[in-house]
Design a protein around this motif. Structure first.
Motif, PDB file in Angstrom:
ATOM      1  N   UNK A  98       0.850  -1.191   0.000  1.00 59.67           N
ATOM      2  CA  UNK A  98       0.000   0.000   0.000  1.00 59.67           C
ATOM      3  C   UNK A  98       0.886   1.240   0.000  1.00 59.67           C
ATOM      4  N   UNK A  99       0.291   2.363  -0.371  1.00 58.71           N
ATOM      5  CA  UNK A  99       1.022   3.627  -0.349  1.00 58.71           C
ATOM      6  C   UNK A  99       2.104   3.724  -1.397  1.00 58.71           C
ATOM      7  N   UNK A 100       1.926   3.047  -2.532  1.00 57.14           N
ATOM      8  CA  UNK A 100       2.959   3.041  -3.564  1.00 57.14           C
ATOM      9  C   UNK A 100       2.782   4.235  -4.492  1.00 57.14           C
ATOM     10  N   UNK A 101       3.886   4.929  -4.790  1.00 62.61           N
ATOM     11  CA  UNK A 101       3.880   6.121  -5.637  1.00 62.61           C
ATOM     12  C   UNK A 101       5.001   5.997  -6.664  1.00 62.61           C
ATOM     13  N   UNK A 102       4.681   6.348  -7.914  1.00 62.28           N
ATOM     14  CA  UNK A 102       5.688   6.397  -8.975  1.00 62.28           C
ATOM     15  C   UNK A 102       5.743   7.830  -9.483  1.00 62.28           C
ATOM     16  N   UNK A 116      -2.021   7.764 -19.960  1.00 58.17           N
ATOM     17  CA  UNK A 116      -3.131   6.851 -20.230  1.00 58.17           C
ATOM     18  C   UNK A 116      -4.031   6.631 -19.019  1.00 58.17           C
ATOM     19  N   UNK A 117      -3.509   6.750 -17.811  1.00 54.95           N
ATOM     20  CA  UNK A 117      -4.297   6.510 -16.603  1.00 54.95           C
ATOM     21  C   UNK A 117      -4.909   7.827 -16.130  1.00 54.95           C
ATOM     22  N   UNK A 118      -6.233   7.864 -16.025  1.00 52.48           N
ATOM     23  CA  UNK A 118      -6.887   9.115 -15.645  1.00 52.48           C
ATOM     24  C   UNK A 118      -6.653   9.493 -14.186  1.00 52.48           C
ATOM     25  N   UNK A 119      -6.070   8.611 -13.400  1.00 54.07           N
ATOM     26  CA  UNK A 119      -5.809   8.899 -11.991  1.00 54.07           C
ATOM     27  C   UNK A 119      -4.406   9.473 -11.765  1.00 54.07           C
ATOM     28  N   UNK A 120      -3.635   9.611 -12.824  1.00 59.59           N
ATOM     29  CA  UNK A 120      -2.306  10.222 -12.709  1.00 59.59           C
ATOM     30  C   UNK A 120      -2.464  11.732 -12.545  1.00 59.59           C
ATOM     31  N   UNK A 121      -1.496  12.340 -11.866  1.00 57.89           N
ATOM     32  CA  UNK A 121      -1.460  13.794 -11.735  1.00 57.89           C
ATOM     33  C   UNK A 121      -0.165  14.295 -12.352  1.00 57.89           C
ATOM     34  N   UNK A 122      -0.168  15.579 -12.706  1.00 57.33           N
ATOM     35  CA  UNK A 122       0.943  16.160 -13.448  1.00 57.33           C
ATOM     36  C   UNK A 122       1.537  17.340 -12.698  1.00 57.33           C
ATOM     37  N   UNK A 167       1.902   8.815 -10.291  1.00 56.39           N
ATOM     38  CA  UNK A 167       0.833   7.849 -10.085  1.00 56.39           C
ATOM     39  C   UNK A 167       0.862   7.452  -8.610  1.00 56.39           C
ATOM     40  N   UNK A 168      -0.202   7.699  -7.887  1.00 53.00           N
ATOM     41  CA  UNK A 168      -0.325   7.289  -6.484  1.00 53.00           C
ATOM     42  C   UNK A 168      -1.381   6.199  -6.444  1.00 53.00           C
ATOM     43  N   UNK A 169      -0.991   5.004  -6.062  1.00 53.86           N
ATOM     44  CA  UNK A 169      -1.891   3.863  -6.057  1.00 53.86           C
ATOM     45  C   UNK A 169      -2.836   3.951  -4.861  1.00 53.86           C
ATOM     46  N   UNK A 170      -4.136   4.089  -5.142  1.00 55.29           N
ATOM     47  CA  UNK A 170      -5.138   4.119  -4.073  1.00 55.29           C
ATOM     48  C   UNK A 170      -5.403   2.716  -3.540  1.00 55.29           C
ATOM     49  N   UNK A 171      -5.308   1.744  -4.408  1.00 56.43           N
ATOM     50  CA  UNK A 171      -5.540   0.352  -4.037  1.00 56.43           C
ATOM     51  C   UNK A 171      -4.209  -0.344  -3.782  1.00 56.43           C
ATOM     52  N   UNK A 172      -4.235  -1.327  -2.923  1.00 55.39           N
ATOM     53  CA  UNK A 172      -3.030  -2.116  -2.650  1.00 55.39           C
ATOM     54  C   UNK A 172      -2.640  -2.901  -3.907  1.00 55.39           C
ATOM     55  N   UNK A 173      -1.340  -3.083  -4.076  1.00 50.38           N
ATOM     56  CA  UNK A 173      -0.830  -3.935  -5.155  1.00 50.38           C
ATOM     57  C   UNK A 173      -0.633  -5.311  -4.538  1.00 50.38           C
ATOM     58  N   UNK A 174      -1.474  -6.254  -4.914  1.00 54.53           N
ATOM     59  CA  UNK A 174      -1.450  -7.593  -4.327  1.00 54.53           C
ATOM     60  C   UNK A 174      -0.126  -8.294  -4.621  1.00 54.53           C
TER      61      UNK A 174
END
Length: 188
Positions: A98-102, A116-122, A167-174
């Motif tokens: 959780x809490x992963x950011x690129x 391509x991902x609408x949840x990315x911020x600039x 990209x800030x992941x709201x969901x956990x990366x399983x």
């Protein structure tokens, strides 16, 4: 050396820098720096692999236009070419992350086009502030004619102003999960 040759050499160097620089930048931003923290932080288990592809629209045997992606080493890259940046990620650990950011910088030799991902911020200020492009503004100083004072103007940010993508992941990366983050730009 002609200007065209100089530009082509610069483009080749940029592609090389982008390929290695993005991987290094993503690793630096995505994983903690200290080994002691890495061993305790499951985010260190998310591995990122980056690549750059050149997008070309070509006519197939039936006369239909198709989009093809090429490795930059296999084609001549020139200003105006569309580049597709792919950040592949995979959680190699045994627990969800959780809490992963690129954070991905956009190289100055590339004019950002889209993410391509609408949840990315600039960011348009070197990675200091992030938001949707429609929310961002640029403040510029406009030089006046000799003897007159320069003025400061504020305008809406444009894609060409983008310096970073986050990209800030709201969901956990399983555990074992993988995916891709993509954006594109044009070679300046």
């Amino acid at each position: 050396m002609s200007n065209v040759k100089a530009i082509l050499i610069e483009v080749a160097l940029v592609i090389g820098m982008l390929t290695t620089g993005i991987a290094a930048a993503n690793a630096a931003h995505a994983a903690p720096l200290l080994f002691a923290i890495q061993s305790a932080d499951p985010r260190a288990n998310v591995k990122i692999e980056s690549k750059v592809l050149v997008e070309r629209t070509e006519e197939d045997a039936a006369g239909q236009l198709t989009i093809k992606l090429y490795n930059p080493a296999d084609v001549k890259v020139i200003p105006g070419d569309k580049l597709v940046f792919v950040n592949s990620y995979k959680n190699t650990g045994s627990t969800a992350v959780t809490g992963f950011v690129v954070n991905n910088p956009v190289h100055p030799a590339v004019a950002f086009s889209e993410v391509m991902e609408d949840w990315a911020v600039l960011s348009v200020d070197g990675g200091k502030n992030f938001g949707k492009l429609t929310e961002l503004q640029i403040t510029e100083t406009v030089e006046a004619a000799e003897g007159a004072a320069s003025t400061t103007v504020t305008r809406a940010a444009q894609p060409i102003d983008v310096t970073h993508i986050r990209w800030t992941f709201d969901q956990a990366i399983a555990a074992g999960a993988s995916g891709e983050l993509r954006f594109s730009g044009l070679v300046r």
